[in-house]
Write a protein that holds these residues in place. Structure first.
Motif, PDB file in Angstrom:
ATOM      1  N   SER A  38      36.694  29.246  47.545  1.00  0.00           N
ATOM      2  CA  SER A  38      35.972  30.494  47.260  1.00  0.00           C
ATOM      3  C   SER A  38      36.639  31.722  47.870  1.00  0.00           C
ATOM      4  O   SER A  38      37.216  31.669  48.955  1.00  0.00           O
ATOM      5  CB  SER A  38      34.540  30.403  47.791  1.00  0.00           C
ATOM      6  OG  SER A  38      33.895  31.636  47.572  1.00  0.00           O
ATOM      7  N   SER A  39      36.469  32.825  47.159  1.00  0.00           N
ATOM      8  CA  SER A  39      37.026  34.106  47.610  1.00  0.00           C
ATOM      9  C   SER A  39      36.287  34.676  48.809  1.00  0.00           C
ATOM     10  O   SER A  39      36.786  35.566  49.481  1.00  0.00           O
ATOM     11  CB  SER A  39      36.941  35.121  46.465  1.00  0.00           C
ATOM     12  OG  SER A  39      35.570  35.368  46.147  1.00  0.00           O
ATOM     13  N   ASN A  41      33.326  36.305  48.466  1.00  0.00           N
ATOM     14  CA  ASN A  41      32.862  37.622  48.004  1.00  0.00           C
ATOM     15  C   ASN A  41      31.432  37.979  48.375  1.00  0.00           C
ATOM     16  O   ASN A  41      31.029  39.124  48.231  1.00  0.00           O
ATOM     17  CB  ASN A  41      33.018  37.723  46.478  1.00  0.00           C
ATOM     18  CG  ASN A  41      32.099  36.762  45.751  1.00  0.00           C
ATOM     19  OD1 ASN A  41      31.999  35.584  46.116  1.00  0.00           O
ATOM     20  ND2 ASN A  41      31.419  37.247  44.741  1.00  0.00           N
ATOM     21  N   VAL A  42      30.655  36.995  48.863  1.00  0.00           N
ATOM     22  CA  VAL A  42      29.253  37.283  49.189  1.00  0.00           C
ATOM     23  C   VAL A  42      29.064  37.510  50.704  1.00  0.00           C
ATOM     24  O   VAL A  42      28.018  37.989  51.138  1.00  0.00           O
ATOM     25  CB  VAL A  42      28.347  36.137  48.647  1.00  0.00           C
ATOM     26  CG1 VAL A  42      26.926  36.226  49.163  1.00  0.00           C
ATOM     27  CG2 VAL A  42      28.333  36.179  47.110  1.00  0.00           C
ATOM     28  N   ASP A  48      31.504  46.047  48.272  1.00  0.00           N
ATOM     29  CA  ASP A  48      31.240  45.406  46.977  1.00  0.00           C
ATOM     30  C   ASP A  48      32.126  44.168  46.848  1.00  0.00           C
ATOM     31  O   ASP A  48      33.021  43.924  47.667  1.00  0.00           O
ATOM     32  CB  ASP A  48      31.447  46.396  45.817  1.00  0.00           C
ATOM     33  CG  ASP A  48      32.877  46.886  45.702  1.00  0.00           C
ATOM     34  OD1 ASP A  48      33.815  46.120  46.016  1.00  0.00           O
ATOM     35  OD2 ASP A  48      33.060  48.053  45.297  1.00  0.00           O
ATOM     36  N   SER A  49      31.858  43.412  45.797  1.00  0.00           N
ATOM     37  CA  SER A  49      32.489  42.105  45.660  1.00  0.00           C
ATOM     38  C   SER A  49      34.018  42.190  45.622  1.00  0.00           C
ATOM     39  O   SER A  49      34.707  41.434  46.304  1.00  0.00           O
ATOM     40  CB  SER A  49      31.953  41.439  44.383  1.00  0.00           C
ATOM     41  OG  SER A  49      32.447  40.147  44.258  1.00  0.00           O
ATOM     42  N   GLU A  50      34.539  43.125  44.836  1.00  0.00           N
ATOM     43  CA  GLU A  50      36.004  43.214  44.696  1.00  0.00           C
ATOM     44  C   GLU A  50      36.671  43.623  46.010  1.00  0.00           C
ATOM     45  O   GLU A  50      37.724  43.114  46.362  1.00  0.00           O
ATOM     46  CB  GLU A  50      36.381  44.197  43.570  1.00  0.00           C
ATOM     47  CG  GLU A  50      36.073  43.670  42.170  1.00  0.00           C
ATOM     48  CD  GLU A  50      36.615  42.253  41.920  1.00  0.00           C
ATOM     49  OE1 GLU A  50      37.806  42.011  42.198  1.00  0.00           O
ATOM     50  OE2 GLU A  50      35.832  41.382  41.478  1.00  0.00           O
ATOM     51  N   LYS A  53      36.568  40.735  48.487  1.00  0.00           N
ATOM     52  CA  LYS A  53      37.507  39.679  48.070  1.00  0.00           C
ATOM     53  C   LYS A  53      38.914  39.986  48.575  1.00  0.00           C
ATOM     54  O   LYS A  53      39.615  39.114  49.075  1.00  0.00           O
ATOM     55  CB  LYS A  53      37.574  39.609  46.536  1.00  0.00           C
ATOM     56  CG  LYS A  53      36.615  38.663  45.897  1.00  0.00           C
ATOM     57  CD  LYS A  53      36.986  38.611  44.417  1.00  0.00           C
ATOM     58  CE  LYS A  53      35.948  38.012  43.574  1.00  0.00           C
ATOM     59  NZ  LYS A  53      36.292  37.965  42.161  1.00  0.00           N
ATOM     60  N   ASN A  77      34.021  31.815  43.383  1.00  0.00           N
ATOM     61  CA  ASN A  77      33.311  32.774  44.213  1.00  0.00           C
ATOM     62  C   ASN A  77      32.223  32.060  45.010  1.00  0.00           C
ATOM     63  O   ASN A  77      31.828  30.935  44.676  1.00  0.00           O
ATOM     64  CB  ASN A  77      32.671  33.872  43.348  1.00  0.00           C
ATOM     65  CG  ASN A  77      33.701  34.892  42.901  1.00  0.00           C
ATOM     66  OD1 ASN A  77      34.641  35.216  43.650  1.00  0.00           O
ATOM     67  ND2 ASN A  77      33.551  35.389  41.692  1.00  0.00           N
ATOM     68  N   ASP A  78      31.734  32.742  46.040  1.00  0.00           N
ATOM     69  CA  ASP A  78      30.668  32.168  46.868  1.00  0.00           C
ATOM     70  C   ASP A  78      29.455  31.798  46.008  1.00  0.00           C
ATOM     71  O   ASP A  78      29.051  32.566  45.115  1.00  0.00           O
ATOM     72  CB  ASP A  78      30.210  33.202  47.912  1.00  0.00           C
ATOM     73  CG  ASP A  78      31.201  33.353  49.052  1.00  0.00           C
ATOM     74  OD1 ASP A  78      32.153  32.560  49.135  1.00  0.00           O
ATOM     75  OD2 ASP A  78      31.009  34.284  49.862  1.00  0.00           O
TER      76      ASP A  78
END
Ligand SMILES: [Zn+2]
Length: 264
Positions: A38-39, A41-42, A48-50, A53, A77-78
């Protein structure tokens, strides 16, 4: 050259439960590989997500560099690590590229599904390493060879139903604990986030506490990581336990092994 890969769910999971063993394998001449599915991202209340990440990708790359490990980028992703065909084919491709002799991954039962699914994906992607009719994405050549899978202890050393999990073996990580800590520090964005979201007193202290607790479980080492070896069927010879290469830094838990006296 012998090769090992750690496959975890999130950036920092390797540092929390697996990095010491990876470092010791490197000292034994293994090429070591680092992969989070997972990146991450959460894991933020700030970005924000991007944005997060990108931050977490850089942090994970820095940590892998500190460990001296080859970095493999995430593709999930998470909360979206699913045991599905797409993810399995991509992870199978990584396994075929790396050709690991040792796979380190999460406990088959852990406190959250990303960890549990990562464990299942790592097992099947490895199982398929020599199967020509299972096509990896990107496509890579299949190859059958011995590979041993070890499952880390769950994060809280208990399964999701609170039952304590007993390690089948212990690795003495005392000599590399400082490098583990340096690698964990690379995940700077996580220190605030985990303090807020999971009420951890201190991100770094948590890793110290886990390693000390597993060390106490070993009744021998100060800092330790605990492992359970996956059943050999489809992977390697019945008694293959390559962490024994760590010599005096490896301890088999006889309490655990006595449950398995029947030989295959
Ligand atoms: Zn995690």
């Amino acid at each position: 050259m012998k090769t090992a890969i750690a496959i975890a769910a999130h950036p920092d999971d390797i540092e929390l439960m697996m990095a010491g063993t990876l470092l010791l394998l490197k000292k034994q001449g293994y090429e070591i590989n680092y992969m989070n599915l997972s990146s991450g991202n959460v894991g933020t209340v700030e970005y924000d997500s991007e944005t997060i990440k990108e931050i977490r990708l850089r942090e994970a790359q820095k940590s892998a560099a500190i460990l001296g490990a080859h970095f493999h980028p995430p593709f999930c992703n998470d909360l979206e690590i699913f045991y599905d065909e797409k993810t399995l084919r991509r992870l199978a491709s990584v396994i075929r590229e790396v050709k690991p002799n040792i796979v380190l991954t999460h406990s088959p039962a852990d406190y959250m599904e990303d960890h549990t699914n990562t464990s299942r994906l790592a097992v099947t992607a490895t199982f398929a390493r020599g199967m020509p009719n299972f096509i990896s994405v990107p496509s890579r050549i299949h190859e059958n060879y011995d590979c041993t899978i070890y499952h880390a202890l769950p994060h809280t050393l208990r399964d999701a139903l609170r039952k304590p999990v007993i390690a089948g073996s212990f690795v003495n990580v005392t000599s590399v604990q400082e490098i583990k800590l340096e690698a964990l520090k690379a995940h700077q964005s996580q220190q605030n986030w985990l303090d807020i979201s999971q009420k951890l007193n201190s991100y770094l202290q948590t890793m110290e506490d886990i390693s000390l607790k597993v060390g106490r479980m070993s009744k021998k080492f100060t800092y330790a990581e605990g492992w359970r070896r996956h059943l050999h069927y489809g992977f390697c010879r019945p008694d293959e336990d390559p962490l024994k290469n760590l010599g005096n830094d490896y301890l088999i838990n006889q309490e655990y092994e006595k449950n398995f006296e029947e030989k295959f």
